[in-house]
Design an enzyme around this catalytic site. Sequence first.
Site, PDB file in Angstrom:
ATOM      1  CE  LYS A 199     -21.013  57.645 -67.171  1.00 41.79           C
ATOM      2  NZ  LYS A 199     -19.709  57.343 -67.728  1.00 41.79           N
ATOM      3  NE  ARG A 200     -16.511  56.118 -59.061  1.00 40.95           N
ATOM      4  CZ  ARG A 200     -16.049  57.346 -58.770  1.00 40.95           C
ATOM      5  NH1 ARG A 200     -16.433  57.966 -57.657  1.00 40.95           N
ATOM      6  NH2 ARG A 200     -15.197  57.953 -59.578  1.00 40.95           N
ATOM      7  CG  HIS A 225      -6.938  56.002 -62.827  1.00 40.58           C
ATOM      8  ND1 HIS A 225      -7.359  55.599 -64.081  1.00 40.58           N
ATOM      9  CD2 HIS A 225      -5.998  55.103 -62.449  1.00 40.58           C
ATOM     10  CE1 HIS A 225      -6.709  54.500 -64.440  1.00 40.58           C
ATOM     11  NE2 HIS A 225      -5.870  54.180 -63.462  1.00 40.58           N
ATOM     12  CE  LYS A 285     -15.922  48.895 -70.498  1.00 44.25           C
ATOM     13  NZ  LYS A 285     -16.196  48.965 -69.062  1.00 44.25           N
TER      14      LYS A 285
END
Length: 862
Positions: free
Chosen positions: A597-598, A405, A709
């Site tokens: 997001k992070r 990832h 999304k």
Amino acid sequence: MVTKTPKKATKTSSAKTTSTAKATASKATATKATAAKATATAKATVPADYKAQVASFKEKVLNHLRTTIGTSPEKASKLAWWQAVVATVNEDIFGRLTDTQSTHAKNDARAVHYLSAEFLMGRLTINNLTNLEKFDIARDALKEFGLDINDVCEEEPDMALGNGGLGRLAACFMDSLATCKYPCVGYGIHYENGLFRQEIRGGKQVERPDSWREYGSPLEVCRPESIQNVPLGGYVDTQTAPDGTVTSVWHPSSIIKGVPWDIPVVGFRGASVAILRLWESRSTEQFNWDVFNAGGYVDAQTEKSLAETISKVLYPNDSTEAGKELRLTQQYFFCACSLRDILRRYNRSHHHDYSDFAKKIAIQLNDTHPTIAIPELMRLLIDEEGLSFAEAWKITSETFNYTNHTLLPEALEKWPVYIFEKLLPRHLQIIYEINYHFLNEVVEKKWPGNNEMKSKLSIIEEGDCRKVRMANLCVVTSGKVNGVAKIHSKLVKEDLFPEYAEIWPNKFCNVTNGVTPRRWLLSCNRGLAQLYNEVSGKDWPLNLDLCEKLKPYAKKADYQKRFMDIKRANKEVLAKTIKELVGVEVSPDAMFDVQVKRLHEYKRQHLNLLYIMSLYKALLENPDLDIPAQVFIFGAKAAPAYTLAKDIIFAINAVGAAINNDVRIKNKLKVVFLPNYRVSLAEKIIPAADISEQISTAGYEASGTSNMKFAINGALTLGTMDGANIEIVEKAGIENNFIFGLSVEEVQALKPHYNPWDYYNANHELKSILDWLDTDYFTPGQPGALSSIKRSLLDGGDPFLVLADFESYKDAHHRAQQMFKDKARWAEAAMINSATMGMFSSDRSMNDYSRDIWNLKSMDVK
């Protein structure tokens, strides 16, 4: 007042009037026909026994309220009503779960076991009702009690089982595995507090425990019959049998009890029900009775407290020695429990005959966190099941697969050898042996006598502090190694592991990520879901490609209006949420520009911040600047020890406070940071977004899933050609999105000689913005409070090329502003983005994994 028609009207004007009247009549007829069709469709989809189903659901809820929860409708709180609804839905879910497990057991089905440190499930009640197609029934049943289903389900806490994209991806995959009817089990940790609950105080992030199940959860069930005991620490000695056989025996110093909690994951239309099994750590002894009786009340609890710490929080801070040990212990604990559970279930049918193990069991490692499962399976097969090293290695290497990832070196886990020696001495022996065979049988054959290559590919990194390279262990062992987007998989093969790819060219493959359309459209954006029901039919949640039927309507004014009316309704909901959470009033007519997001430097929230400051500066110079009103919305958590990330959060809030209270700019710009970003908040944010900020430095974002999304819900991507952005733009068209910045190749070419000071000195506007951070304009009385961001970009070398991409980023925003003024053009682009995202369903991802990696077959549940 009556206006008379002039007596002398020309033939031309009369004909024109007649033509206009006919056109108007025709349009009205068409509109009526469309409305009639929609009404007919709606009626056709309501079952004949719908009222009976509502009555039955209502009766069950009332019964559970009285007999399960133990209260009455007159006294019941919303929490009690929610618990009664869950109990009602569970009647159906657990029955289907039993059918699913029975079917798989009878057929001795091959199954995938998905090991992940995170499963960011969010709330499940509405999702379960949606997947069972009972949401409307439940809504109408609660309405008869005078209750709103959304208010009731707000009582459900988000399951604090993950942090960001990795965990949410795992949750989407579980939904799709169940929907596609693949035999599977998800395995993770039953975190007591998850990562943390984020509060913003004085603009700064403050971490608080996120006790999501302090009073239990009706959505899970404990399975004490499947408890596992996990050894830890101690030492290994060598024993020689009378026949001369030498064996290693591990004498652990402690045993940790793993208690399984099962969360059912419901497939769409109840196709099957998968299990997410999460392990809670407990001591084998509740407390030391002798110490307690002697008055050592606190000391008697020590062992219990230490054991429970393992599943206390997600990602303990590993900047300390204790934190490193806890984090490795945590990873080993859940992998060891999971593998013992897998072997237990396998042996029910195969009675310790492991010849078919790899044919029946596939294990997927979601990033490097579960890597320790590799030597643990070897240990179990060798030490407890009596197999030889060669036999165990053959089974292990045919069982595991690895998903990478990240390309960031710091995210590729390496554990000091001395920690392994302390916690997992037997596993270190096995890793050494795996490494020995790999270097001397594989690398030596490929590159004879090349010790430099052996050092580079070794599982053990030599140096002052010897370390175990977990990613190397994954690649050496796994049958398949996949990236999660086309560009990412290419970089994994060519840049991250090129020598391994030379040894095993067929080991590396790509599976582009996906998201479940059930949660991320059907459940969270019901207005748009209804439009797709009418245009694409009701099976689009099972086949997202069907949404492409909306594409021909993208230029039609009536459909554009309906699409954008849905978007505006979602924006009104989000505007209300923003007011409730942070007290800032925003207009639903403004452009909603979202980055959630992070918080990490490579995701470049600080690039977004610099642009906001430049826009603010421009509005101060010209308050009548011809741009649409814009609301910039952020949501992000920073790791507790990540100081610069926390500074960026503080800067966003400080700049936002100044902008939001500055009457000079006439409400043309607002900045909002929503605290404690999580799945339930994302479900309100994503359907309301106009712009999706996906601005990572090209080559650093593996895939991203928020980009998918947003696009599915009709947001336009403003981003770099990175991760899955590339594939999104391929499907939706670059003309319908706003791409900027350096390409992967340009980043690689620039980095060796990049000097951020060149950009600072050459761009007066950029220089003035960065210098602004040194003042106390945004932090009155505290000059330099935001200077760390400037220092990171200049003195720190700007590792993610923020300054290099600034001008291009600014230009992309200008293009977005111009298109937003053209309402028809914007609506067309938004509709095309939404309609063309079929390939980004996680169902497609699971089908790819099942076909290309797991060799898994779908199985109808009887």
